[in-house]
Scaffold this motif. Structure first.
Motif, PDB file in Angstrom:
ATOM      1  N   CYS A  21      70.949  62.183  43.783  1.00  0.00           N
ATOM      2  CA  CYS A  21      70.544  60.956  43.114  1.00  0.00           C
ATOM      3  C   CYS A  21      69.446  61.280  42.106  1.00  0.00           C
ATOM      4  O   CYS A  21      68.443  61.917  42.446  1.00  0.00           O
ATOM      5  N   ASN A  30      73.865  59.889  46.676  1.00  0.00           N
ATOM      6  CA  ASN A  30      74.508  59.120  45.620  1.00  0.00           C
ATOM      7  C   ASN A  30      76.023  59.121  45.828  1.00  0.00           C
ATOM      8  O   ASN A  30      76.659  60.170  45.756  1.00  0.00           O
ATOM      9  N   THR A  68      75.460  53.959  48.820  1.00  0.00           N
ATOM     10  CA  THR A  68      74.619  54.807  47.982  1.00  0.00           C
ATOM     11  C   THR A  68      73.140  54.512  48.218  1.00  0.00           C
ATOM     12  O   THR A  68      72.762  53.394  48.588  1.00  0.00           O
TER      13      THR A  68
END
Length: 495
Positions: A21, A30, A68
């Motif tokens: 991420c 992510n 996420t």
């Protein structure tokens, strides 16, 4: 579908693996679904971003919002009702001082981190395909069963244009004054006289090179008395009559056949590399010419110029900011049926203190308002994703009024109604109606269209031809994410 007509062709990838991420630096936090788009109509992309998708080059991805680490919510600004904040006005004044007197602010810029490569959530390349099959499919109607034909909604579905008022009224005649001579109108301020003269000159001036978004100013419409000043007025006030530095904005289509795009390509690529290395710490290999082309020049969007659309047409464009004859910033935008979608901005690091991120966003809002006069339904400015869990990315919420997209029902909700939920949890459903659902939820997988051996057919017919195929779960996941309407219009490539 008639031969030669434009259509959207994609290859779908799952979203099981986590990626690093770029916001919280979580190495595997992510998560997103993605698909590679070989070609895409502007209406299909408009419908996809209204379901939480976003493109990076030709890669189109959708964050898995409830999984996420930093949920990314689609945000749009109501351009016609936008009013600049005090911070926005200061930025415009800062630009005015620089252009008129050459005063460069000593402090750093506003520090807005523009959308960067980290937003992609891990790029995938397309699988090995026969590109001749993808580039020129033989579109034939396959009978699903005797009497049933392939769904006919291949062409882009468009709503009738709706006229949207811009909140500005016609020019009014001056009322009698109450000064020394009550029979005469009040004197106009010198600033107003200069503004009127500037507007008259701009209307006469012809701009060369690219499609002229504005050479020095934005077209304005006279406002009624006691109305707040429009954004265009603030922008025009920041552009002096006789500047020390001259700023010009040019709209250039992202197209190798366009002479202006090709003439400025090397300069634009060099500016991108300089920006990426100085601002994002990229190595030269991470921002070379091929990366620049892949990320900001390779667009899947098919250019369209319908009679009811804007003069520039729909598609992908570079808004080039020219200062004294050289490019100092480039805003990458997509012009779509109902919005201008901001893709990326890069600029010369020497001008960071001018807050070019905010300044370009204000210019893009004004640009949206300008296009709306040509195409009434084009009235929104999309800023990409709003990430409340990342403090540095909350600045997008300052462009009011704005909405966030509900990740479950895909309706837009005013951002002020969403913030309380986001203060409690990273992931939130914004639609307060517990019975509301996705109006385009997948109901019939068999009607989803696939491209198989250069032939378009519904998935039901494809499944009968490929009796041993085990991709039903994958196709169902894809169709559920794009929705029933898009699934019946977009061609999903099958090897």
């Amino acid at each position: 579908m008639a031969a030669g007509s434009s259509c959207t062709i994609v290859e779908y990838f799952g979203g099981d693996d986590g990626y690093r991420c770029g916001y919280c630096k979580n190495e595997k936090g992510n998560f997103s679904h993605g698909m590679w788009s070989h070609a895409m109509t502007v209406q299909d992309y408009q419908d996809l971003i209204d379901r939480g998708w976003r493109r990076s080059g030709k890669y189109v991805y959708k964050p898995i919002m409830n999984k996420t680490c930093c949920p990314q919510y689609t945000i749009r600004c109501h351009a016609l009702n936008f009013q600049p904040s005090k911070t926005h006005k200061k930025i415009l004044k800062k630009m005015s001082k620089f252009l008129s007197k050459g005063e460069m602010p000593t402090e750093q810029g506003d520090g807005e981190p523009m959308d960067s490569l980290c937003e992609e959530g891990g790029l995938h390349g397309p699988v090995k395909v026969c590109h001749s099959e993808v580039a020129s499919p033989v579109v034939t109607a396959i009978l699903t069963e005797e009497g049933d034909t392939t769904p006919g909604e291949f062409e882009t579905a468009r709503k009738d244009p709706v006229s949207v008022p811009d909140g500005r009224g016609p020019e009014t005649t001056p009322k009698p004054g109450v000064g020394a001579d009550p029979g005469r109108p009040l004197c106009r301020k010198a600033k107003e006289l200069r503004k009127a003269r500037r507007l008259q000159k701009d209307q006469k001036r012809q701009v060369g090179g690219g499609v002229p978004v504005s050479a020095t100013s934005i077209p304005t419409t006279p406002v009624q008395l006691n109305q707040p000043k429009a954004l265009e007025e603030f922008i025009n006030e920041s552009l002096p009559d006789s500047p020390l530095h001259r700023l010009e904005v040019r709209l250039v289509p992202v197209n190798d056949d366009d002479p202006q795009f090709m003439a400025t390509y090397e300069q634009s690529a060099a500016l991108y590399a300089r920006y990426q290395m100085a601002v994002h710490g990229d190595t030269p290999s991470e921002c070379n010419e091929s990366e620049f082309r892949r990320f900001l020049c390779d667009s899947p969007l098919e250019m369209e110029t319908p009679p009811d659309g804007p003069a520039a047409g729909y598609g992908s464009f570079h808004q080039q900011y020219w200062l004294d004859g050289r490019i100092v910033a480039v805003g990458v935008v997509d012009i779509l049926p109902t919005c201008v979608s901001s893709v990326y901005l890069y600029y010369h690091p020497d001008f960071a203190s001018l807050s070019l991120g905010s300044y370009s966003a204000l210019r893009e809002v004004a640009f949206t308002r300008q296009l709306q006069k040509q195409s009434p339904k084009l009235c929104f400015y999309y800023l990409g994703f709003y990430i409340h869990s990342c403090n540095k990315m909350r600045y997008k919420g300052q462009y009011q009024p704005s909405d966030l997209l509900c990740p479950e029902t895909y309706v837009f909700v005013p951002i002020e109604c969403c913030i309380p939920s986001l203060e409690q949890n990273h992931y939130a459903r914004f639609n307060q109606d517990p019975d509301a659902g996705d109006t385009h939820v997948l109901k019939d997988l068999g009607r989803a269209l696939v491209l198989y051996r250069r032939t378009v057919m519904p998935y039901a017919a494809y499944a009968r031809k490929r009796k041993c195929s085990n991709d039903e779960m994958e196709v169902a996941q894809y169709a559920g994410l794009v929705g029933q309407v898009c699934a019946e219009r977009i061609l999903l490539y099958r090897a």
